[in-house]
Motif scaffolding. Structure first.
Motif, PDB file in Angstrom:
ATOM      1  N   LEU A 267     -57.437  25.479 -48.018  1.00 50.77           N
ATOM      2  CA  LEU A 267     -57.761  25.501 -46.588  1.00 50.77           C
ATOM      3  C   LEU A 267     -56.568  26.011 -45.773  1.00 50.77           C
ATOM      4  O   LEU A 267     -56.752  26.764 -44.802  1.00 50.77           O
ATOM      5  N   ARG A 268     -55.375  25.625 -46.163  1.00 50.31           N
ATOM      6  CA  ARG A 268     -54.181  26.097 -45.446  1.00 50.31           C
ATOM      7  C   ARG A 268     -53.992  27.598 -45.612  1.00 50.31           C
ATOM      8  O   ARG A 268     -53.389  28.244 -44.751  1.00 50.31           O
ATOM      9  N   ILE A 271     -57.370  29.148 -43.332  1.00 46.43           N
ATOM     10  CA  ILE A 271     -57.454  28.954 -41.888  1.00 46.43           C
ATOM     11  C   ILE A 271     -56.661  30.001 -41.099  1.00 46.43           C
ATOM     12  O   ILE A 271     -57.178  30.559 -40.116  1.00 46.43           O
ATOM     13  N   PRO A 272     -55.425  30.340 -41.466  1.00 49.55           N
ATOM     14  CA  PRO A 272     -54.756  31.417 -40.727  1.00 49.55           C
ATOM     15  C   PRO A 272     -55.509  32.745 -40.799  1.00 49.55           C
ATOM     16  O   PRO A 272     -55.536  33.503 -39.825  1.00 49.55           O
ATOM     17  N   GLY A 273     -56.128  33.024 -41.967  1.00 52.55           N
ATOM     18  CA  GLY A 273     -56.915  34.250 -42.077  1.00 52.55           C
ATOM     19  C   GLY A 273     -58.134  34.221 -41.182  1.00 52.55           C
ATOM     20  O   GLY A 273     -58.480  35.230 -40.548  1.00 52.55           O
ATOM     21  N   TYR A 274     -58.814  33.071 -41.128  1.00 54.08           N
ATOM     22  CA  TYR A 274     -59.955  32.935 -40.220  1.00 54.08           C
ATOM     23  C   TYR A 274     -59.524  33.181 -38.771  1.00 54.08           C
ATOM     24  O   TYR A 274     -60.217  33.846 -37.997  1.00 54.08           O
ATOM     25  N   ARG A 275     -58.372  32.629 -38.409  1.00 48.98           N
ATOM     26  CA  ARG A 275     -57.884  32.815 -37.039  1.00 48.98           C
ATOM     27  C   ARG A 275     -57.611  34.286 -36.749  1.00 48.98           C
ATOM     28  O   ARG A 275     -57.963  34.790 -35.674  1.00 48.98           O
ATOM     29  N   ARG A 305     -56.298  14.948 -43.317  1.00 42.63           N
ATOM     30  CA  ARG A 305     -55.271  15.917 -43.690  1.00 42.63           C
ATOM     31  C   ARG A 305     -55.256  17.122 -42.747  1.00 42.63           C
ATOM     32  O   ARG A 305     -54.175  17.603 -42.369  1.00 42.63           O
ATOM     33  N   LEU A 306     -56.414  17.618 -42.378  1.00 40.27           N
ATOM     34  CA  LEU A 306     -56.472  18.757 -41.464  1.00 40.27           C
ATOM     35  C   LEU A 306     -55.932  18.372 -40.092  1.00 40.27           C
ATOM     36  O   LEU A 306     -55.214  19.151 -39.446  1.00 40.27           O
TER      37      LEU A 306
END
Length: 323
Positions: A267-268, A271-275, A305-306
């Motif tokens: 997920l880490r 998530i930056p790629g999704y952003r 955790r998120l």
């Protein structure tokens, strides 16, 4: 009758929307007739399947301070947004229904033009399973707008096909099949109730039971059935994954910590790629057999955790209480 219909009656989430042809907000924004400049607006287009709850979603946005217009043809989207921008409107929402065979392409073009004009359009796609839509229509004895001389399911299938293009480009999918009006409100508040300042990405962690079906609006699906099932322990069976004894049992399993650690790392990475790609909403679905023990405990831990990583997280337990 469903809670949705009981709660709101005609026009509620469980009721196929009518055509009002007027905005939810009774007082239009003041207009400066001498002004030719418009300010960029936050724009939300609510569309989706008839009977899925578009009008209910529009009412929620209105309560959150958005200027909402019902049943707006795609061709009028830009003129209405510019009209509002010349007044004091800064957050504009339109509920858009199927009007023609070219509906999807018309709406996609209208949204593209809005973006090119400097506005900030987002699309909310509201949908539900076929059997749920059929039940809602039968409860109010109304025909589907695209049914014609065919059956109700024919109309639903035709509309679903027409919406394929816009559904694929939607920023937020809302599956109302298993939502009541309060859960719908919570979903939209989580996305939009921030004085117009939407964070780069909002995550929803959703637990569910595989025996009740996959959630259609999930971006990622995690299967927690590899962990021992507390259902088979008499002292844990009546409890849920929100109770400390079940949570501790699930998280103490040998494979639980490595699984959570490695998937959190995934997920880490994602998530930056999704952003970067402009994705603003992420739904992580965690499933077990019945959606009562393992998936609930794992979903709560993922959310913790998120949140610790600075992600805005909402937790939903779709099937908790169904057993």
């Amino acid at each position: 009758m469903s809670e949705l219909t009981r709660a709101h009656g005609a026009g509620a989430l469980g009721t196929p929307p009518g055509t009002s042809g007027h905005p939810h907000t009774d007082v239009p924004p003041p207009i400066d007739p001498t002004s030719t400049e418009t300010q960029p607006l936050d724009v939300v287009v609510v569309t989706g399947l008839s009977g899925a709850g578009k009008n209910s979603a529009g009412r929620v946005l209105e309560d959150l301070g958005w200027f909402v217009v019902d049943n707006l043809p795609p061709a009028l989207l830009l003129p209405m947004v510019e009209l509002g921008a010349r007044g004091d409107v800064r957050r504009f929402a339109a509920v858009v229904d199927v009007r023609s065979r070219a509906f999807s392409s018309d709406l996609q073009e209208a949204i593209r033009i809005l973006a090119e004009a400097g506005h900030r359009p987002r699309v909310v796609y509201v949908h539900a399973r076929d059997e749920v839509l059929v039940r809602r229509y039968e409860s109010v004895r109304r025909e589907h707008p695209l049914q014609g001389s065919g059956t109700l399911i024919d109309g639903i299938s035709t509309e679903r096909a027409l919406l394929t293009g816009i559904a694929g480009e939607a920023d937020l999918w809302v599956d109302t099949s298993d939502l009541n009006v309060h859960q719908l409100r919570a979903t939209l508040e989580n996305a939009f109730a921030r004085e117009g300042q939407t964070p780069p990405l909002t995550a929803t962690v959703l637990s569910f039971g595989f025996k009740y079906g996959l959630p259609l609006d999930a971006d990622l699906v995690v299967d927690a059935r590899f962990l021992p099932n507390p259902h088979w322990l008499p002292e844990l069976r009546p409890h849920t994954g929100q109770d400390p004894d079940v949570r501790d049992y699930v998280l103490s399993q040998e494979a639980a910590a490595p699984f959570l650690d490695r998937y959190t790392d995934v997920l880490r990475l994602l998530i930056p790629g999704y952003r970067r790609e402009g994705k603003r909403y992420l739904t992580l679905a965690v499933g077990c057999t019945g959606g009562k023990h393992r998936s609930v405990a794992i979903a709560e831990e993922f959310a913790r955790r998120l949140s610790a990583d600075g992600i805005d997280v909402a937790v939903q337990h779709r099937d908790l209480g169904r057993e």
